[in-house]
Write a protein that holds these residues in place. Structure first.
Motif, PDB file in Angstrom:
ATOM      1  N   THR A  24      57.101  71.293 -34.945  1.00 34.51           N
ATOM      2  CA  THR A  24      56.056  72.148 -34.377  1.00 34.51           C
ATOM      3  C   THR A  24      55.782  71.784 -32.930  1.00 34.51           C
ATOM      4  N   ALA A  25      55.723  70.494 -32.644  1.00 37.14           N
ATOM      5  CA  ALA A  25      55.463  70.043 -31.270  1.00 37.14           C
ATOM      6  C   ALA A  25      56.583  70.461 -30.326  1.00 37.14           C
ATOM      7  N   ARG A  26      57.823  70.372 -30.795  1.00 34.36           N
ATOM      8  CA  ARG A  26      58.950  70.752 -29.938  1.00 34.36           C
ATOM      9  C   ARG A  26      58.895  72.245 -29.608  1.00 34.36           C
ATOM     10  N   HIS A  27      58.539  73.059 -30.587  1.00 32.40           N
ATOM     11  CA  HIS A  27      58.412  74.500 -30.337  1.00 32.40           C
ATOM     12  C   HIS A  27      57.332  74.770 -29.287  1.00 32.40           C
ATOM     13  N   HIS A  28      56.315  73.917 -29.273  1.00 34.06           N
ATOM     14  CA  HIS A  28      55.207  74.043 -28.318  1.00 34.06           C
ATOM     15  C   HIS A  28      55.532  73.383 -26.980  1.00 34.06           C
ATOM     16  N   LYS A  29      56.681  72.693 -26.913  1.00 37.61           N
ATOM     17  CA  LYS A  29      57.102  71.949 -25.723  1.00 37.61           C
ATOM     18  C   LYS A  29      56.186  70.754 -25.417  1.00 37.61           C
ATOM     19  N   ALA A  30      55.632  70.164 -26.480  1.00 33.31           N
ATOM     20  CA  ALA A  30      54.851  68.936 -26.339  1.00 33.31           C
ATOM     21  C   ALA A  30      55.742  67.743 -26.666  1.00 33.31           C
ATOM     22  N   VAL A  31      55.546  66.636 -25.957  1.00 34.54           N
ATOM     23  CA  VAL A  31      56.315  65.418 -26.190  1.00 34.54           C
ATOM     24  C   VAL A  31      55.731  64.681 -27.390  1.00 34.54           C
TER      25      VAL A  31
ATOM     26  N   VAL B 210      47.749  66.025 -42.471  1.00 38.56           N
ATOM     27  CA  VAL B 210      48.104  67.320 -41.896  1.00 38.56           C
ATOM     28  C   VAL B 210      49.611  67.373 -41.626  1.00 38.56           C
ATOM     29  N   THR B 211      50.266  68.408 -42.123  1.00 36.91           N
ATOM     30  CA  THR B 211      51.686  68.610 -41.839  1.00 36.91           C
ATOM     31  C   THR B 211      51.902  69.732 -40.833  1.00 36.91           C
ATOM     32  N   ASP B 212      50.976  70.691 -40.789  1.00 34.21           N
ATOM     33  CA  ASP B 212      51.054  71.785 -39.819  1.00 34.21           C
ATOM     34  C   ASP B 212      50.034  71.527 -38.721  1.00 34.21           C
ATOM     35  N   ILE B 213      50.500  71.016 -37.589  1.00 35.95           N
ATOM     36  CA  ILE B 213      49.575  70.721 -36.491  1.00 35.95           C
ATOM     37  C   ILE B 213      49.334  71.944 -35.612  1.00 35.95           C
ATOM     38  N   GLY B 214      49.942  73.081 -35.968  1.00 35.24           N
ATOM     39  CA  GLY B 214      49.809  74.278 -35.145  1.00 35.24           C
ATOM     40  C   GLY B 214      48.381  74.623 -34.771  1.00 35.24           C
ATOM     41  N   PRO B 215      47.437  74.628 -35.746  1.00 31.49           N
ATOM     42  CA  PRO B 215      46.050  74.979 -35.406  1.00 31.49           C
ATOM     43  C   PRO B 215      45.381  74.012 -34.437  1.00 31.49           C
ATOM     44  N   TYR B 216      45.918  72.803 -34.291  1.00 32.11           N
ATOM     45  CA  TYR B 216      45.312  71.802 -33.409  1.00 32.11           C
ATOM     46  C   TYR B 216      45.868  71.865 -31.988  1.00 32.11           C
ATOM     47  N   LEU B 217      46.989  72.544 -31.815  1.00 34.26           N
ATOM     48  CA  LEU B 217      47.628  72.604 -30.501  1.00 34.26           C
ATOM     49  C   LEU B 217      46.918  73.586 -29.588  1.00 34.26           C
ATOM     50  N   ARG B 218      46.958  73.293 -28.292  1.00 34.73           N
ATOM     51  CA  ARG B 218      46.352  74.150 -27.272  1.00 34.73           C
ATOM     52  C   ARG B 218      47.416  74.460 -26.214  1.00 34.73           C
ATOM     53  N   PRO B 219      47.169  75.434 -25.390  1.00 38.43           N
ATOM     54  CA  PRO B 219      48.159  75.729 -24.334  1.00 38.43           C
ATOM     55  C   PRO B 219      48.455  74.535 -23.437  1.00 38.43           C
ATOM     56  N   ASN B 220      47.481  73.625 -23.269  1.00 39.68           N
ATOM     57  CA  ASN B 220      47.672  72.474 -22.391  1.00 39.68           C
ATOM     58  C   ASN B 220      47.988  71.183 -23.146  1.00 39.68           C
ATOM     59  N   THR B 221      48.375  71.293 -24.438  1.00 36.30           N
ATOM     60  CA  THR B 221      48.770  70.093 -25.193  1.00 36.30           C
ATOM     61  C   THR B 221      50.098  69.574 -24.668  1.00 36.30           C
ATOM     62  N   ARG B 222      50.077  68.373 -24.145  1.00 36.96           N
ATOM     63  CA  ARG B 222      51.284  67.792 -23.552  1.00 36.96           C
ATOM     64  C   ARG B 222      51.917  66.730 -24.452  1.00 36.96           C
ATOM     65  N   VAL B 223      51.093  66.055 -25.260  1.00 39.60           N
ATOM     66  CA  VAL B 223      51.588  64.939 -26.066  1.00 39.60           C
ATOM     67  C   VAL B 223      50.985  65.020 -27.466  1.00 39.60           C
ATOM     68  N   VAL B 224      51.811  64.753 -28.472  1.00 36.63           N
ATOM     69  CA  VAL B 224      51.351  64.531 -29.845  1.00 36.63           C
ATOM     70  C   VAL B 224      51.689  63.083 -30.187  1.00 36.63           C
ATOM     71  N   PHE B 225      50.655  62.306 -30.520  1.00 36.52           N
ATOM     72  CA  PHE B 225      50.836  60.876 -30.766  1.00 36.52           C
ATOM     73  C   PHE B 225      50.631  60.583 -32.251  1.00 36.52           C
ATOM     74  N   MET B 226      51.642  59.968 -32.853  1.00 32.39           N
ATOM     75  CA  MET B 226      51.612  59.614 -34.273  1.00 32.39           C
ATOM     76  C   MET B 226      51.701  58.098 -34.447  1.00 32.39           C
ATOM     77  N   GLU B 227      51.140  57.628 -35.541  1.00 31.64           N
ATOM     78  CA  GLU B 227      51.384  56.267 -36.016  1.00 31.64           C
ATOM     79  C   GLU B 227      51.588  56.391 -37.519  1.00 31.64           C
ATOM     80  N   SER B 228      52.767  56.043 -37.980  1.00 35.39           N
ATOM     81  CA  SER B 228      53.092  56.260 -39.387  1.00 35.39           C
ATOM     82  C   SER B 228      53.987  55.127 -39.877  1.00 35.39           C
ATOM     83  N   PRO B 229      53.526  54.423 -40.916  1.00 39.96           N
ATOM     84  CA  PRO B 229      52.250  54.517 -41.614  1.00 39.96           C
ATOM     85  C   PRO B 229      51.078  54.164 -40.699  1.00 39.96           C
TER      86      PRO B 229
END
Length: 402
Positions: free
Chosen positions: A176-183, A141-160
């Protein structure tokens, strides 16, 4: 790369009066004595995260750090491209300090499905029961927008990703996360402060298991949380102190010695993994090879775009072999050793089951698989060991080593 090689090679430099020594000394302390009350650090949160021009600055209580741990944290932060680092006793404790500091009951966290199984266990067994809502998303997934919620505070990645090394589009996710103000938090252990710059690609926080490449030759356990954000650093430093996640100065001193050879080790291992991947290509026993440098790897284009190198982990999936047969092949290894962990001098093999911990995505791996860590042995000997194990009979004499 030259800048990082410089930093790694001089990881142990430490000021002593008007001179420096090249080996980080082990300074143990609990009580620290002050010349007068004006020099006494106040008992407040700011005292935890203040720093100055020297590792001796802000040394006020050994339980929250000594000049040894301060000097090592600065080195790690610089190698990772950050300005602040919180040290922890392990990669897992660094993760716990980060997520527990940033999330509370009622918050939502978005997690890539390919995180290391111990990360998933903490999230599912500790965070979720505490009232944090958890959503996993597929690594492609490159567009996480559909997964975000108003109360999403953190997006956690591991890559690879863990075990099968799917590469994410970290810059797109961070935008996308920064626009949503998620860390955004990235487990960047795979890159070993060597081949991926988390902050130039938009991440807010980088979590590292220093137990792997950075310090594995020293046999010590350490973790780090690196950031360029002073506010995030203070929040996580405070949480680590409240959780009692203090690190041993001796572990930092030993890790600094290992860190001095990091770039040399990784250069050798990059050549080794290329040699082994070329030698195993098209092998009839294999269903698939997993490494982000391979053209058919998930996220290969992102890897080519964003990474400046690789590490020496790869995984093997077999063509129609059951678990007992795979284990019999593993027992044939003579140079590669059986064990957990990676990043040190010795090559290791670990057994795992394809898709065992994933919930919203599937890898092309099948059945019982092997993760191979290629260490510092001769590349030709490692390839020969892999070939003899894959091509030999399924049952063999008891395992022996020279």
């Amino acid at each position: 790369m030259t800048h990082k090689a410089h930093r790694a090679a001089q990881a142990g430099l430490f000021p002593v009066g008007n001179v420096e020594i090249p080996v980080l000394p082990t300074i143990h302390a609990t009580t620290v004595l002050f010349p007068d009350t004006r020099a006494l650090a106040p008992l407040d949160r700011d005292s935890l995260s203040r720093s100055g021009g020297s590792p001796y600055d802000n040394f006020y209580y050994g339980g929250v750090g000594t000049p040894t741990t301060e000097a090592f944290s600065r080195t790690v932060a610089g190698l990772e491209g950050g300005t602040h680092a919180v040290l922890a006793p392990s990669g897992q404790s660094a993760l716990v300090a980060t997520l527990s500091a940033l999330l509370k009951q009622g918050d939502h966290v978005l997690i890539v499905d390919t995180v290391t199984y111990t990360t998933r266990w903490y999230i599912d067994q500790c965070l979720a029961p505490s009232g944090v809502t958890v959503t996993y998303y597929p690594p492609e997934v490159t567009d996480i927008g559909p997964y975000l919620r108003p109360n999403t505070r953190v997006v956690f990645m591991e890559s690879p990703g863990s075990l099968t090394f799917e590469v994410q589009d970290v810059p797109a996710i961070c935008r996308t996360a920064r626009h949503h103000k998620a860390v955004t938090v990235l487990d960047n252990t795979w890159a070993a402060s060597h081949c991926f710059e988390p902050f130039s690609h938009g991440a807010d926080i980088s979590v590292l298991s220093l137990t792997k490449y950075h310090a594995a030759p020293a046999g010590v356990s350490l973790g780090a949380v690196v950031t360029r954000d002073e506010g995030l650093h203070g929040t996580i430093k405070n949480q680590a102190a409240l959780l009692g996640l203090h690190v041993c100065p001796e572990a930092c001193s030993r890790a600094a010695l290992a860190l001095a050879t990091l770039e040399l080790r990784l250069r050798h291992q990059e050549k080794t993994v290329r040699h082994v991947l070329e030698g195993l290509a098209g092998h009839p026993a294999l269903h698939a090879l997993f490494h982000p440098s391979l053209p058919d790897a998930l996220g290969h284009e992102q890897w080519r775009r964003d990474f400046t190198g690789t590490n020496s982990l790869l995984s093997l999936s077999f063509q129609g072999l059951d678990r007992a047969t795979v284990l019999a092949r593993v027992d044939r290894f003579r140079v590669i050793r059986i064990g957990y962990g990676w990043g040190g001098n010795l090559s290791l093999v670990t057994v795992f089951e394809a898709n065992e911990w994933r919930t919203v995505s599937r890898t092309q791996a099948r059945g019982t698989c092997l993760r191979i860590y290629l260490g510092l042995e001769e590349p030709a000997e490692l390839l020969a060991d892999l070939r003899q194990a894959l091509e030999g009979p399924t049952r063999d004499a008891p395992r022996t080593h020279p």
